[in-house]
Design a protein around this motif. Structure first.
Motif, mmCIF file in Angstrom:
data_model
loop_
_atom_site.group_PDB
_atom_site.id
_atom_site.type_symbol
_atom_site.label_atom_id
_atom_site.label_comp_id
_atom_site.label_asym_id
_atom_site.label_seq_id
_atom_site.Cartn_x
_atom_site.Cartn_y
_atom_site.Cartn_z
ATOM 1 N N ALA A 204 0.829 -1.209 0.000
ATOM 2 C CA ALA A 204 0.000 0.000 0.000
ATOM 3 C C ALA A 204 0.859 1.253 0.000
ATOM 4 C CB ALA A 204 -0.939 -0.002 1.204
ATOM 5 N N GLY A 205 1.953 1.233 0.769
ATOM 6 C CA GLY A 205 2.841 2.391 0.805
ATOM 7 C C GLY A 205 3.489 2.656 -0.539
ATOM 8 N N LEU A 206 3.927 1.587 -1.211
ATOM 9 C CA LEU A 206 4.531 1.738 -2.527
ATOM 10 C C LEU A 206 3.501 2.183 -3.557
ATOM 11 C CD1 LEU A 206 6.899 1.476 -4.476
ATOM 12 C CD2 LEU A 206 6.335 -0.963 -4.712
ATOM 13 N N ASP A 207 2.328 1.575 -3.535
ATOM 14 C CA ASP A 207 1.296 1.925 -4.506
ATOM 15 C C ASP A 207 0.880 3.388 -4.379
ATOM 16 O OD1 ASP A 207 1.395 -0.664 -5.407
ATOM 17 O OD2 ASP A 207 -0.452 -1.302 -4.408
ATOM 18 N N ALA A 208 0.854 3.893 -3.143
ATOM 19 C CA ALA A 208 0.521 5.307 -2.944
ATOM 20 C C ALA A 208 1.572 6.205 -3.585
ATOM 21 C CB ALA A 208 0.385 5.614 -1.462
ATOM 22 N N HIS A 209 2.832 5.791 -3.523
ATOM 23 C CA HIS A 209 3.901 6.549 -4.174
ATOM 24 C C HIS A 209 3.727 6.545 -5.692
ATOM 25 C CE1 HIS A 209 6.904 8.223 -1.542
ATOM 26 N NE2 HIS A 209 7.102 7.103 -0.882
ATOM 27 N N THR A 210 3.648 5.360 -6.275
ATOM 28 C CA THR A 210 3.653 5.261 -7.733
ATOM 29 C C THR A 210 2.407 5.905 -8.348
ATOM 30 O OG1 THR A 210 2.688 3.028 -7.635
ATOM 31 C CG2 THR A 210 5.099 3.203 -7.747
ATOM 32 N N ALA A 211 1.319 5.950 -7.580
ATOM 33 C CA ALA A 211 0.081 6.554 -8.100
ATOM 34 C C ALA A 211 0.243 8.032 -8.410
ATOM 35 C CB ALA A 211 -1.055 6.359 -7.096
ATOM 36 N N THR A 219 9.567 9.395 -16.204
ATOM 37 C CA THR A 219 10.185 9.155 -14.898
ATOM 38 C C THR A 219 10.744 7.740 -14.831
ATOM 39 O OG1 THR A 219 8.083 8.440 -13.917
ATOM 40 C CG2 THR A 219 8.679 10.764 -13.658
ATOM 41 N N VAL A 220 11.777 7.594 -14.038
ATOM 42 C CA VAL A 220 12.346 6.301 -13.683
ATOM 43 C C VAL A 220 12.359 6.264 -12.161
ATOM 44 C CG1 VAL A 220 14.364 4.791 -13.846
ATOM 45 C CG2 VAL A 220 13.803 6.329 -15.750
ATOM 46 N N TRP A 221 11.878 5.173 -11.562
ATOM 47 C CA TRP A 221 11.786 5.166 -10.105
ATOM 48 C C TRP A 221 12.524 3.990 -9.478
ATOM 49 C CZ3 TRP A 221 8.888 1.080 -7.936
ATOM 50 C CH2 TRP A 221 8.021 0.402 -8.820
ATOM 51 N N THR A 222 13.084 4.285 -8.313
ATOM 52 C CA THR A 222 13.753 3.288 -7.495
ATOM 53 C C THR A 222 13.179 3.379 -6.089
ATOM 54 O OG1 THR A 222 15.937 2.433 -6.811
ATOM 55 C CG2 THR A 222 15.664 4.816 -6.816
ATOM 56 N N VAL A 223 13.468 2.383 -5.264
ATOM 57 C CA VAL A 223 12.868 2.319 -3.931
ATOM 58 C C VAL A 223 13.931 1.972 -2.891
ATOM 59 C CG1 VAL A 223 11.087 1.259 -2.483
ATOM 60 C CG2 VAL A 223 10.693 1.515 -4.935
ATOM 61 N N VAL A 224 13.856 2.662 -1.755
ATOM 62 C CA VAL A 224 14.675 2.360 -0.590
ATOM 63 C C VAL A 224 13.749 2.220 0.615
ATOM 64 C CG1 VAL A 224 15.056 4.812 -0.100
ATOM 65 C CG2 VAL A 224 16.626 3.132 0.828
#
Length: 299
Positions: A204-211, A219-224
Protein backbone atom coordinates in the motif's frame (compact mmCIF):
# COMPACT_ATOMS: atom_id res chain seq x y z
CA UNK A 1 11.73 -7.17 -19.10
CA UNK A 2 13.83 -4.01 -18.81
CA UNK A 3 17.19 -4.10 -17.08
CA UNK A 4 17.15 -3.18 -13.38
CA UNK A 5 19.38 -0.52 -11.80
CA UNK A 6 20.84 -1.71 -8.50
CA UNK A 7 22.20 0.94 -6.12
CA UNK A 8 24.30 0.07 -3.07
CA UNK A 9 23.56 2.32 -0.07
CA UNK A 10 26.40 1.31 2.14
CA UNK A 11 26.46 3.35 5.33
CA UNK A 12 24.07 6.32 5.72
CA UNK A 13 24.18 7.10 9.49
CA UNK A 14 24.02 3.42 10.50
CA UNK A 15 26.06 2.25 13.48
CA UNK A 16 28.03 -1.00 13.71
CA UNK A 17 25.91 -2.23 16.59
CA UNK A 18 23.43 -3.64 14.10
CA UNK A 19 25.99 -4.87 11.56
CA UNK A 20 29.79 -4.69 11.97
CA UNK A 21 30.32 -4.50 8.19
CA UNK A 22 29.07 -0.89 7.87
CA UNK A 23 31.99 1.05 6.32
CA UNK A 24 33.04 4.36 7.86
CA UNK A 25 36.46 5.49 6.63
CA UNK A 26 37.51 6.19 3.03
CA UNK A 27 39.48 2.97 2.52
CA UNK A 28 36.59 0.91 3.91
CA UNK A 29 34.12 2.65 1.60
CA UNK A 30 36.46 2.28 -1.40
CA UNK A 31 36.76 -1.45 -0.76
CA UNK A 32 32.98 -1.73 -0.45
CA UNK A 33 32.51 0.11 -3.76
CA UNK A 34 34.74 -2.43 -5.53
CA UNK A 35 32.92 -5.36 -3.94
CA UNK A 36 29.48 -3.95 -4.78
CA UNK A 37 30.57 -3.19 -8.35
CA UNK A 38 31.88 -6.72 -8.75
CA UNK A 39 28.56 -8.03 -7.41
CA UNK A 40 26.64 -6.12 -10.09
CA UNK A 41 25.60 -2.77 -8.59
CA UNK A 42 25.89 0.15 -11.01
CA UNK A 43 25.31 3.00 -8.51
CA UNK A 44 27.10 3.55 -5.19
CA UNK A 45 25.82 5.86 -2.44
CA UNK A 46 27.70 6.74 0.72
CA UNK A 47 28.02 9.28 3.55
CA UNK A 48 31.24 10.68 4.99
CA UNK A 49 31.89 9.24 8.44
CA UNK A 50 34.59 9.49 11.10
CA UNK A 51 36.36 6.54 12.71
CA UNK A 52 33.74 6.47 15.49
CA UNK A 53 30.87 6.76 13.02
CA UNK A 54 30.02 10.45 13.40
CA UNK A 55 29.11 12.37 10.21
CA UNK A 56 32.04 13.91 8.34
CA UNK A 57 31.13 16.70 5.90
CA UNK A 58 34.69 17.73 5.02
CA UNK A 59 35.25 17.90 1.25
CA UNK A 60 38.58 16.15 1.75
CA UNK A 61 36.74 12.98 2.81
CA UNK A 62 34.81 12.87 -0.46
CA UNK A 63 37.83 13.77 -2.59
CA UNK A 64 39.87 10.89 -1.17
CA UNK A 65 36.99 8.44 -1.34
CA UNK A 66 35.83 9.32 -4.85
CA UNK A 67 39.38 9.18 -6.20
CA UNK A 68 39.83 5.73 -4.67
CA UNK A 69 36.56 4.49 -6.14
CA UNK A 70 37.38 5.91 -9.59
CA UNK A 71 40.81 4.24 -9.57
CA UNK A 72 39.35 0.74 -9.40
CA UNK A 73 35.78 0.83 -10.73
CA UNK A 74 33.46 2.65 -13.13
CA UNK A 75 30.52 2.41 -10.71
CA UNK A 76 28.40 5.59 -10.70
CA UNK A 77 29.05 7.67 -7.57
CA UNK A 78 26.18 9.19 -5.60
CA UNK A 79 27.44 11.16 -2.56
CA UNK A 80 25.31 12.77 0.12
CA UNK A 81 24.69 16.43 0.92
CA UNK A 82 24.71 15.47 4.59
CA UNK A 83 21.04 14.72 5.33
CA UNK A 84 19.80 16.24 8.61
CA UNK A 85 23.32 16.05 10.06
CA UNK A 86 24.39 18.94 7.80
CA UNK A 87 21.93 21.66 8.81
CA UNK A 88 23.56 24.53 6.93
CA UNK A 89 22.44 26.86 4.15
CA UNK A 90 22.15 25.65 0.56
CA UNK A 91 25.58 26.88 -0.51
CA UNK A 92 27.34 25.22 2.43
CA UNK A 93 25.43 21.98 1.95
CA UNK A 94 26.55 21.80 -1.68
CA UNK A 95 30.14 22.85 -0.98
CA UNK A 96 31.55 19.32 -0.96
CA UNK A 97 30.10 18.63 -4.41
CA UNK A 98 31.59 21.90 -5.70
CA UNK A 99 34.99 20.69 -4.49
CA UNK A 100 34.50 17.23 -6.03
CA UNK A 101 33.81 18.79 -9.43
CA UNK A 102 37.27 20.33 -9.72
CA UNK A 103 38.72 17.09 -11.09
CA UNK A 104 37.48 14.20 -13.21
CA UNK A 105 39.20 11.90 -10.70
CA UNK A 106 36.88 13.01 -7.90
CA UNK A 107 33.69 14.08 -9.71
CA UNK A 108 30.51 12.18 -8.80
CA UNK A 109 27.74 11.24 -11.24
CA UNK A 110 24.70 12.20 -9.15
CA UNK A 111 23.80 14.80 -6.57
CA UNK A 112 20.74 14.31 -4.36
CA UNK A 113 17.69 16.52 -3.92
CA UNK A 114 15.25 15.51 -1.17
CA UNK A 115 12.28 17.40 -2.59
CA UNK A 116 10.57 18.61 0.57
CA UNK A 117 10.87 18.88 4.35
CA UNK A 118 9.96 16.28 6.94
CA UNK A 119 10.32 15.36 10.63
CA UNK A 120 12.90 12.58 10.98
CA UNK A 121 12.88 11.92 14.73
CA UNK A 122 13.90 8.47 15.93
CA UNK A 123 11.35 6.29 17.72
CA UNK A 124 12.50 3.95 20.49
CA UNK A 125 10.29 0.82 20.46
CA UNK A 126 11.65 -0.31 23.84
CA UNK A 127 10.55 2.83 25.67
CA UNK A 128 7.58 3.65 23.47
CA UNK A 129 8.87 7.21 23.10
CA UNK A 130 10.92 9.28 20.70
CA UNK A 131 14.64 9.48 21.43
CA UNK A 132 14.72 12.81 19.54
CA UNK A 133 12.04 15.43 19.16
CA UNK A 134 13.54 18.22 17.03
CA UNK A 135 15.08 16.65 13.92
CA UNK A 136 13.64 18.42 10.89
CA UNK A 137 15.07 17.66 7.46
CA UNK A 138 14.65 21.10 5.91
CA UNK A 139 14.66 21.54 2.14
CA UNK A 140 12.96 24.76 1.14
CA UNK A 141 11.86 25.37 -2.43
CA UNK A 142 14.58 28.02 -2.77
CA UNK A 143 17.21 25.56 -1.52
CA UNK A 144 16.06 22.89 -3.96
CA UNK A 145 16.11 25.31 -6.86
CA UNK A 146 19.68 26.25 -5.94
CA UNK A 147 20.67 22.57 -5.88
CA UNK A 148 18.97 21.99 -9.24
CA UNK A 149 20.84 24.89 -10.83
CA UNK A 150 24.22 23.72 -9.55
CA UNK A 151 23.55 20.08 -10.48
CA UNK A 152 22.64 21.16 -14.01
CA UNK A 153 25.66 23.48 -14.17
CA UNK A 154 27.99 20.55 -13.55
CA UNK A 155 26.19 18.08 -15.82
CA UNK A 156 25.23 15.75 -12.97
CA UNK A 157 22.04 13.73 -12.71
CA UNK A 158 19.61 14.89 -10.00
CA UNK A 159 18.73 12.07 -7.63
CA UNK A 160 15.22 13.09 -6.56
CA UNK A 161 14.23 11.66 -3.19
CA UNK A 162 10.53 11.48 -2.33
CA UNK A 163 9.63 10.68 1.27
CA UNK A 164 5.91 11.06 0.65
CA UNK A 165 3.38 12.17 -1.96
CA UNK A 166 3.97 15.88 -1.34
CA UNK A 167 7.62 15.47 -2.41
CA UNK A 168 6.57 13.83 -5.68
CA UNK A 169 4.12 16.63 -6.36
CA UNK A 170 6.95 19.14 -5.81
CA UNK A 171 9.04 17.21 -8.36
CA UNK A 172 6.19 17.51 -10.85
CA UNK A 173 6.03 21.29 -10.39
CA UNK A 174 9.78 21.57 -10.93
CA UNK A 175 9.41 19.59 -14.16
CA UNK A 176 6.63 21.94 -15.29
CA UNK A 177 8.82 24.95 -14.50
CA UNK A 178 11.83 23.53 -16.32
CA UNK A 179 13.85 23.50 -13.09
CA UNK A 180 14.24 19.76 -13.72
CA UNK A 181 14.39 17.88 -17.01
CA UNK A 182 13.21 14.38 -17.74
CA UNK A 183 13.65 11.58 -17.35
CA UNK A 184 13.32 12.34 -13.64
CA UNK A 185 15.07 9.74 -11.48
CA UNK A 186 12.85 9.46 -8.40
CA UNK A 187 13.77 7.50 -5.28
CA UNK A 188 10.77 6.55 -3.14
CA UNK A 189 12.02 6.60 0.45
CA UNK A 190 9.96 4.17 2.52
CA UNK A 191 10.60 4.16 6.28
CA UNK A 192 9.93 1.59 8.98
CA UNK A 193 10.60 0.51 12.56
CA UNK A 194 12.15 3.65 14.06
CA UNK A 195 11.39 6.43 11.54
CA UNK A 196 7.89 7.23 10.29
CA UNK A 197 8.57 10.16 7.95
CA UNK A 198 8.04 8.16 4.77
CA UNK A 199 5.43 5.76 3.50
CA UNK A 200 5.53 2.34 5.20
CA UNK A 201 7.47 -0.37 3.39
CA UNK A 202 4.31 -2.18 2.32
CA UNK A 203 2.46 -2.74 -0.95
CA UNK A 204 0.00 0.00 0.00
CA UNK A 205 2.84 2.39 0.80
CA UNK A 206 4.53 1.74 -2.53
CA UNK A 207 1.30 1.93 -4.51
CA UNK A 208 0.52 5.31 -2.94
CA UNK A 209 3.90 6.55 -4.17
CA UNK A 210 3.65 5.26 -7.73
CA UNK A 211 0.08 6.55 -8.10
CA UNK A 212 1.40 10.12 -7.97
CA UNK A 213 4.22 9.87 -10.49
CA UNK A 214 3.86 12.73 -12.99
CA UNK A 215 1.86 11.53 -15.99
CA UNK A 216 3.09 14.14 -18.46
CA UNK A 217 6.81 13.58 -17.89
CA UNK A 218 9.13 10.61 -18.25
CA UNK A 219 10.18 9.16 -14.90
CA UNK A 220 12.35 6.30 -13.68
CA UNK A 221 11.79 5.17 -10.11
CA UNK A 222 13.75 3.29 -7.50
CA UNK A 223 12.87 2.32 -3.93
CA UNK A 224 14.68 2.36 -0.59
CA UNK A 225 13.42 1.34 2.85
CA UNK A 226 15.22 3.46 5.41
CA UNK A 227 15.38 1.44 8.65
CA UNK A 228 13.28 -1.34 7.17
CA UNK A 229 13.75 -4.64 5.33
CA UNK A 230 13.40 -3.83 1.64
CA UNK A 231 13.24 -7.55 0.79
CA UNK A 232 9.60 -7.42 1.91
CA UNK A 233 8.93 -5.37 -1.24
CA UNK A 234 11.60 -6.34 -3.75
CA UNK A 235 9.52 -8.85 -5.72
CA UNK A 236 6.77 -6.27 -6.24
CA UNK A 237 9.29 -3.59 -7.24
CA UNK A 238 10.99 -5.90 -9.72
CA UNK A 239 7.72 -7.06 -11.29
CA UNK A 240 6.41 -3.48 -11.60
CA UNK A 241 9.49 -2.27 -13.49
CA UNK A 242 11.04 -0.30 -10.65
CA UNK A 243 14.65 -0.24 -9.57
CA UNK A 244 16.24 -1.02 -6.20
CA UNK A 245 18.43 0.95 -3.77
CA UNK A 246 19.55 -1.15 -0.81
CA UNK A 247 22.31 -1.68 1.72
CA UNK A 248 23.54 -1.74 5.30
CA UNK A 249 23.10 2.00 5.56
CA UNK A 250 19.37 1.40 5.74
CA UNK A 251 18.99 -1.96 7.48
CA UNK A 252 21.24 -4.43 9.32
CA UNK A 253 20.71 -7.33 6.95
CA UNK A 254 21.61 -10.75 8.35
CA UNK A 255 21.30 -14.43 7.51
CA UNK A 256 20.39 -15.89 10.87
CA UNK A 257 23.25 -15.00 13.20
CA UNK A 258 25.59 -14.08 10.34
CA UNK A 259 25.71 -10.45 9.29
CA UNK A 260 25.69 -9.86 5.53
CA UNK A 261 28.06 -7.51 3.75
CA UNK A 262 26.80 -4.89 1.32
CA UNK A 263 28.04 -6.99 -1.60
CA UNK A 264 26.14 -10.02 -0.30
CA UNK A 265 22.95 -7.97 -0.10
CA UNK A 266 23.50 -6.92 -3.73
CA UNK A 267 24.09 -10.57 -4.69
CA UNK A 268 20.73 -11.55 -3.24
CA UNK A 269 18.87 -8.74 -4.98
CA UNK A 270 20.40 -9.64 -8.33
CA UNK A 271 19.65 -13.34 -7.89
CA UNK A 272 16.02 -12.50 -7.17
CA UNK A 273 15.80 -10.11 -10.12
CA UNK A 274 17.17 -12.78 -12.45
CA UNK A 275 14.68 -15.35 -11.18
CA UNK A 276 11.96 -12.85 -12.07
CA UNK A 277 13.35 -12.18 -15.54
CA UNK A 278 15.35 -8.95 -15.11
CA UNK A 279 19.09 -8.63 -15.57
CA UNK A 280 21.10 -5.98 -13.68
CA UNK A 281 21.90 -2.87 -15.69
CA UNK A 282 25.56 -2.23 -16.33
CA UNK A 283 27.02 1.22 -15.76
CA UNK A 284 26.65 2.01 -19.47
CA UNK A 285 23.07 0.72 -19.50
CA UNK A 286 22.24 2.74 -16.38
CA UNK A 287 23.56 5.88 -18.08
CA UNK A 288 21.34 5.11 -21.07
CA UNK A 289 18.21 4.38 -19.01
CA UNK A 290 18.59 7.64 -17.08
CA UNK A 291 19.82 9.65 -20.08
CA UNK A 292 22.64 10.95 -17.93
CA UNK A 293 24.28 14.19 -19.05
CA UNK A 294 27.98 14.72 -19.63
CA UNK A 295 29.77 15.94 -16.52
CA UNK A 296 31.40 19.36 -16.69
CA UNK A 297 34.55 19.68 -14.63
CA UNK A 298 35.02 23.12 -13.06
CA UNK A 299 37.65 25.32 -14.63
Amino acid sequence: MDKIIIEARVNELATRRGNPHVPFLPQEIIADAKACSDAGASVFHYHGRTADGAPDHAPEFYLETNAGIRAQSDILIHPTLGYVANDADARARFAAVEAMMRSADTAPDFAPMDCGSVNVDWWNPETGRYDTTDLIYKNSTATLMYFAERIDHFGLKPYLVSWNVSFTRQIEQFLKMGVLRGPAYVCFCMTDEIIFAGHPGTQAGLDAHTAFLPQDFQTVWTVVNYKGDLFQLTERIIRQGGHISVGLGDYAYADGARHLTNAEVIDRIIAQARRLGREPASVAETREILQMPTRKIAA
